[in-house]
Write a protein that holds these residues in place. Structure first.
Motif: not given
Length: 538
Positions: A441-470
């Motif tokens: 992800l190249d500058e993934p929070t560019r243009g994201l508000d705090y609510a959207a960033k929180s949803r992104l953080v949750a998604q990234l944590r879920a991906l990492a928890g599933g074994g993906h490298a980010v």
């Protein structure tokens, strides 16, 4: 200087106005900050000041907008160019020349200014924004943050009385953002320039604002007031304000300095906590991706110099550093966009630049700085259907990801009609549809508000928890603090630090998040960590 009188804007085909009955006055020499979640109409309000709304965007504008006494309904943008300077979310869309110096001079040439005036102003602007070393560079060769500074410089040379900025620091590293904000402060305080700015990264700018305009939602009346008053009722707030709410401070702090003065009691409470504030690192395993002695040249620039880095399953790595340090080139090398000039790079058992795209997409997914590069269809629904087909997953998989990251966006919406943050969320959902082992992800929070960033953080944590490298290339220190296990700092194409997140950022004035600065020398990085250990909800 700027006056909105009962202004409403309704776009063609829309059932409701995006702005409704906006009544607002911005005085000369004032820095006004426009805040709100993505899609609430911030860009529309800015466009109404420059005349782009409705002359270029279409739709219907009722009410009256005046800038310096000129009515924007009867004055088109070119008739306001000497008065209003505008920098949008996408600098590339505004560039009309090939080199940095020519771009800085273009606006003045259009207004017919004398050559000696143009030369002096170009030199002043090069120095103000730290662009002197880039003066002969093609704009196409610049990093995203460098382009942002050139875009700001191109309107400053005209010396407008009103400056309209849409996400001006979103692509800038912390040091460059401070330089730009210092320039804006100088324009406001010394020259009386009126600045109207929309910005999601409030931690960088809210303490400098004279007035804050909060747009609560599409069509809702704005809340206008002094920064502390508006932040007290705003759902959109920087970490230092959220920490103040958690600690019960009144009035709420707007800067790290204000918060540190009140934090002694909070630090005492946290000193008694035994919980480990740091996220558990994933177990060691075979690297999903790694580079060894990687060297990459891009034109005249040696972008990478002997880079050694490895990323393992379940690991989130934040790559940070100033603009032009080589972050995007490193991600592009993992995605097969750049052939090494020396050393090697591998993703699993594949050499990225020698692997067919149809095969590589199942190993690595890249969301670039410009998300529109991934968007080709005429509707969001068509983009989702194409992503499902390319990834060979059940229909609706991509749409479910879109709903998680970007709730409420209609399938019939055209991607180009989305805000910058909304387009980025759509591109991210498309890449995640194939669920590749390595996600870049190249500058993934560019243009994201705090609510959207929180949803992104949750998604990234879920991906990492599933074994993906980010791997994240980011200037967002708050994102790195929230989600990264490791931080890699780059400079001049080399890695200068590679260690656990807290070990790198707590001791760094440039890369420390707000909470770390407030609570030093304790190791807390985020409001979420503090709330968790205190047993309180945010």
């Amino acid at each position: 200087m700027i006056r909105f009188e009962e202004v409403s804007v309704t776009y063609d085909g829309a059932h409701e106005p995006v702005l409704r009955s906006v009544d607002l006055t911005i005085q000369e020499g004032e820095l006004c900050l426009l805040v709100g979640e993505s899609g609430v109409g911030k860009s529309t309000l800015l466009g109404a000041v420059s005349g782009l709304v409705p002359h270029f965007t279409g739709g219907t504008l009722s009410g009256r907008v005046t800038v310096g006494g000129r009515d924007t309904r009867t004055h088109k943008p070119r008739e306001l160019a000497d008065l209003v300077g505008t920098v949008g979310q996408d600098p590339l869309a505004h560039f009309v020349t090939d080199t940095v110096e020519d771009e800085l001079a273009y606006g003045m040439e259009s207004l017919g200014m004398p050559a000696d005036v143009m030369r002096r102003r170009v030199e002043e602007t090069l120095d103000l924004l730290g662009l002197a070393e880039l003066r002969d560079r093609p704009v196409a060769s610049l990093s995203g943050g460098q382009r942002q500074r050139v875009a700001i410089g191109s309107v400053l040379t005209v010396h407008p009385r009103v400056l309209v900025l849409d996400e001006p620091t979103s692509a800038l590293d912390p040091a460059a953002a401070e330089e730009v904000l210092a320039v804006l402060q100088r324009l406001v305080h010394d020259l009386g320039t009126t600045v109207l700015m929309a910005e999601h990264r409030l931690e960088r700018v809210v303490q400098y604002a004279d007035q804050v305009v909060l747009l609560p939602g599409p069509g809702a009346a704005p809340v206008v007031g002094e920064p502390a008053e508006v932040m007290a009722v705003s759902q959109v707030a920087p970490p230092v304000v959220r920490l103040g709410r958690l600690a019960g401070w009144s009035p709420l702090p707007l800067s790290v300095r204000d918060a540190r003065r009140r934090a002694s009691g909070l630090r005492e409470r946290l000193a008694q906590c035994t919980a480990d504030p740091l996220p558990a690192a994933p177990e060691a395993g075979r690297a999903v991706a790694e580079s060894s002695g990687l060297c990459v040249r891009r034109g005249r620039i040696q972008a990478l110099r002997g880079v050694d880095v490895a990323v393992r399953p379940g690991e989130v790595v934040a790559v940070m550093g100033r603009n032009g340090a080589g972050k995007s080139t490193l991600l592009g090398s993992f995605a097969g966009l750049h052939a090494p000039g020396g050393g090697s790079v591998r993703v699993g058992d594949a050499v990225p630049h020698r692997t067919r795209p149809q095969q590589l997409v199942r190993r690595v997914g890249l969301v670039p700085q410009e998300p529109r590069d991934l968007l080709y269809a005429d509707t969001v629904a068509a983009e989702c259907a194409a992503a499902d087909a390319d990834a060979q997953v059940p229909p609706g998989t991509c749409r479910a990801l879109v709903d998680d990251l970007l709730p409420g966006v209609a399938g019939r919406a055209h991607p180009r009609d989305l805000s910058e943050g909304q387009r980025l969320s759509l591109a991210l959902a498309i890449v995640l549809t194939a669920r590749p082992p390595l996600i870049l992800l190249d500058e993934p929070t560019r243009g994201l508000d705090y609510a959207a960033k929180s949803r992104l953080v949750a998604q990234l944590r879920a991906l990492a928890g599933g074994g993906h490298a980010v791997v994240l290339a980011t200037h967002d220190v708050e994102l790195a603090a929230e989600v990264a296990h490791r931080v890699v700092i780059m400079a001049e194409g080399e890695i200068v630090a590679d260690a656990p997140t807290a070990e790198v950022v707590v001791s760094s004035p440039a890369f420390a998040p707000q909470v770390a600065k407030v609570l030093q020398p304790q190791p807390w990085l985020t409001v979420t960590q503090v709330a968790c250990v205190l047993g309180e909800s945010q």
